[in-house]
Design a protein around this motif. Structure first.
Motif, PDB file in Angstrom:
ATOM      1  N   PHE A   1     -10.041 -33.812  23.178  1.00  0.00           N
ATOM      2  CA  PHE A   1     -10.001 -34.557  21.922  1.00  0.00           C
ATOM      3  C   PHE A   1     -11.221 -34.319  21.031  1.00  0.00           C
ATOM      4  CE2 PHE A   1     -10.058 -38.485  19.372  1.00  0.00           C
ATOM      5  CZ  PHE A   1      -8.768 -38.448  18.892  1.00  0.00           C
ATOM      6  N   ASP A   2     -12.402 -34.372  21.598  1.00  0.00           N
ATOM      7  CA  ASP A   2     -13.626 -34.230  20.800  1.00  0.00           C
ATOM      8  C   ASP A   2     -13.890 -32.800  20.371  1.00  0.00           C
ATOM      9  OD1 ASP A   2     -14.140 -36.933  20.966  1.00  0.00           O
ATOM     10  OD2 ASP A   2     -15.336 -36.724  22.784  1.00  0.00           O
ATOM     11  N   ARG A   3     -13.193 -31.862  20.969  1.00  0.00           N
ATOM     12  CA  ARG A   3     -13.470 -30.451  20.684  1.00  0.00           C
ATOM     13  C   ARG A   3     -12.406 -29.764  19.849  1.00  0.00           C
ATOM     14  NH1 ARG A   3     -14.004 -28.624  26.546  1.00  0.00           N
ATOM     15  NH2 ARG A   3     -13.236 -30.664  27.028  1.00  0.00           N
ATOM     16  N   LEU A   4     -11.337 -30.456  19.496  1.00  0.00           N
ATOM     17  CA  LEU A   4     -10.247 -29.831  18.753  1.00  0.00           C
ATOM     18  C   LEU A   4     -10.221 -30.324  17.308  1.00  0.00           C
ATOM     19  CD1 LEU A   4      -7.319 -30.059  21.321  1.00  0.00           C
ATOM     20  CD2 LEU A   4      -8.672 -28.053  20.746  1.00  0.00           C
ATOM     21  N   SER A   5     -10.003 -29.392  16.402  1.00  0.00           N
ATOM     22  CA  SER A   5      -9.827 -29.759  15.002  1.00  0.00           C
ATOM     23  C   SER A   5      -8.360 -30.126  14.774  1.00  0.00           C
ATOM     24  CB  SER A   5     -10.209 -28.588  14.103  1.00  0.00           C
ATOM     25  OG  SER A   5      -9.261 -27.535  14.245  1.00  0.00           O
ATOM     26  N   ILE A   6      -8.084 -30.717  13.630  1.00  0.00           N
ATOM     27  CA  ILE A   6      -6.701 -31.037  13.278  1.00  0.00           C
ATOM     28  C   ILE A   6      -5.860 -29.762  13.255  1.00  0.00           C
ATOM     29  CG2 ILE A   6      -5.201 -31.923  11.431  1.00  0.00           C
ATOM     30  CD1 ILE A   6      -6.778 -34.143  12.759  1.00  0.00           C
ATOM     31  N   ASP A   7      -6.401 -28.686  12.724  1.00  0.00           N
ATOM     32  CA  ASP A   7      -5.657 -27.417  12.678  1.00  0.00           C
ATOM     33  C   ASP A   7      -5.355 -26.894  14.077  1.00  0.00           C
ATOM     34  OD1 ASP A   7      -5.456 -27.331   9.919  1.00  0.00           O
ATOM     35  OD2 ASP A   7      -7.301 -26.179   9.684  1.00  0.00           O
ATOM     36  N   GLU A   8      -6.288 -27.041  15.004  1.00  0.00           N
ATOM     37  CA  GLU A   8      -6.036 -26.602  16.379  1.00  0.00           C
ATOM     38  C   GLU A   8      -4.943 -27.444  17.029  1.00  0.00           C
ATOM     39  OE1 GLU A   8     -10.344 -24.862  17.786  1.00  0.00           O
ATOM     40  OE2 GLU A   8     -10.149 -27.029  17.483  1.00  0.00           O
ATOM     41  N   VAL A   9      -4.948 -28.735  16.758  1.00  0.00           N
ATOM     42  CA  VAL A   9      -3.908 -29.621  17.294  1.00  0.00           C
ATOM     43  C   VAL A   9      -2.549 -29.221  16.722  1.00  0.00           C
ATOM     44  CG1 VAL A   9      -3.040 -31.998  17.277  1.00  0.00           C
ATOM     45  CG2 VAL A   9      -5.451 -31.545  17.753  1.00  0.00           C
ATOM     46  N   LYS A  10      -2.492 -28.955  15.435  1.00  0.00           N
ATOM     47  CA  LYS A  10      -1.240 -28.529  14.811  1.00  0.00           C
ATOM     48  C   LYS A  10      -0.725 -27.246  15.461  1.00  0.00           C
ATOM     49  CE  LYS A  10      -2.096 -30.638  10.316  1.00  0.00           C
ATOM     50  NZ  LYS A  10      -2.339 -30.393   8.883  1.00  0.00           N
ATOM     51  N   THR A  11      -1.609 -26.311  15.738  1.00  0.00           N
ATOM     52  CA  THR A  11      -1.221 -25.054  16.371  1.00  0.00           C
ATOM     53  C   THR A  11      -0.641 -25.300  17.762  1.00  0.00           C
ATOM     54  OG1 THR A  11      -2.868 -23.816  15.125  1.00  0.00           O
ATOM     55  CG2 THR A  11      -2.071 -22.801  17.157  1.00  0.00           C
ATOM     56  N   ILE A  12      -1.272 -26.152  18.539  1.00  0.00           N
ATOM     57  CA  ILE A  12      -0.777 -26.477  19.882  1.00  0.00           C
ATOM     58  C   ILE A  12       0.624 -27.070  19.798  1.00  0.00           C
ATOM     59  CG2 ILE A  12      -1.093 -28.058  21.848  1.00  0.00           C
ATOM     60  CD1 ILE A  12      -4.150 -27.657  21.423  1.00  0.00           C
ATOM     61  N   LEU A  13       0.829 -27.978  18.853  1.00  0.00           N
ATOM     62  CA  LEU A  13       2.130 -28.627  18.730  1.00  0.00           C
ATOM     63  C   LEU A  13       3.204 -27.669  18.233  1.00  0.00           C
ATOM     64  CD1 LEU A  13       0.983 -32.067  17.330  1.00  0.00           C
ATOM     65  CD2 LEU A  13       1.634 -31.492  19.682  1.00  0.00           C
ATOM     66  N   LEU A  14       2.849 -26.785  17.329  1.00  0.00           N
ATOM     67  CA  LEU A  14       3.809 -25.782  16.857  1.00  0.00           C
ATOM     68  C   LEU A  14       4.202 -24.840  17.994  1.00  0.00           C
ATOM     69  CD1 LEU A  14       2.230 -25.020  13.382  1.00  0.00           C
ATOM     70  CD2 LEU A  14       4.479 -26.058  13.783  1.00  0.00           C
ATOM     71  N   GLU A  15       3.237 -24.441  18.808  1.00  0.00           N
ATOM     72  CA  GLU A  15       3.537 -23.580  19.955  1.00  0.00           C
ATOM     73  C   GLU A  15       4.414 -24.314  20.966  1.00  0.00           C
ATOM     74  OE1 GLU A  15      -0.321 -22.355  21.303  1.00  0.00           O
ATOM     75  OE2 GLU A  15      -0.538 -20.889  19.700  1.00  0.00           O
ATOM     76  N   HIS A  16       4.172 -25.598  21.142  1.00  0.00           N
ATOM     77  CA  HIS A  16       4.975 -26.382  22.068  1.00  0.00           C
ATOM     78  C   HIS A  16       6.426 -26.454  21.596  1.00  0.00           C
ATOM     79  CE1 HIS A  16       5.475 -29.609  25.115  1.00  0.00           C
ATOM     80  NE2 HIS A  16       6.503 -29.895  24.314  1.00  0.00           N
ATOM     81  N   GLU A  17       6.614 -26.648  20.288  1.00  0.00           N
ATOM     82  CA  GLU A  17       7.973 -26.741  19.749  1.00  0.00           C
ATOM     83  C   GLU A  17       8.753 -25.457  20.015  1.00  0.00           C
ATOM     84  OE1 GLU A  17       9.848 -28.414  15.730  1.00  0.00           O
ATOM     85  OE2 GLU A  17       8.595 -26.635  15.412  1.00  0.00           O
ATOM     86  N   VAL A  18       8.094 -24.317  19.945  1.00  0.00           N
ATOM     87  CA  VAL A  18       8.753 -23.036  20.206  1.00  0.00           C
ATOM     88  C   VAL A  18       9.245 -22.960  21.649  1.00  0.00           C
ATOM     89  CG1 VAL A  18       8.349 -20.546  20.357  1.00  0.00           C
ATOM     90  CG2 VAL A  18       7.480 -21.827  18.400  1.00  0.00           C
TER      91      VAL A  18
END
Length: 79
Positions: A60-77
């Motif tokens: 949590f403390d090490r991820l930016s909003i953009d990094e979180v968005k990327t993780i979630l987009l990859e998960h959706e795939v």
């Protein structure tokens, strides 16, 4: 309390919706630290995103909003 949920939308639409909510709050003078923004994103995700939520929460403390968005987009795939 402010809430949003993924429901039957794509993660891209959901993230855009959350960003619009955040922008509206900021425009009326509401404080929106990254932690509050991330909580808003994570709280609306369904159970099938639990593994990604766990990864995001542990970093949590090490991820930016953009990094979180990327993780979630990859998960959706993957689902």
């Amino acid at each position: 309390m402010l809430q949003s949920s993924l429901d039957n939308h794509s993660i891209t639409d959901y993230l855009l919706h959350v960003q619009n909510l955040v922008n509206e709050l900021i425009s009326i003078g509401e404080s929106m630290p990254a932690s509050k923004h991330l909580n808003l994103i994570l709280d609306g995700l369904p159970d099938e995103y639990d593994s990604s939520i766990l990864v995001i929460s542990t970093k949590f403390d090490r991820l930016s909003i953009d990094e979180v968005k990327t993780i979630l987009l990859e998960h959706e795939v993957r689902i």
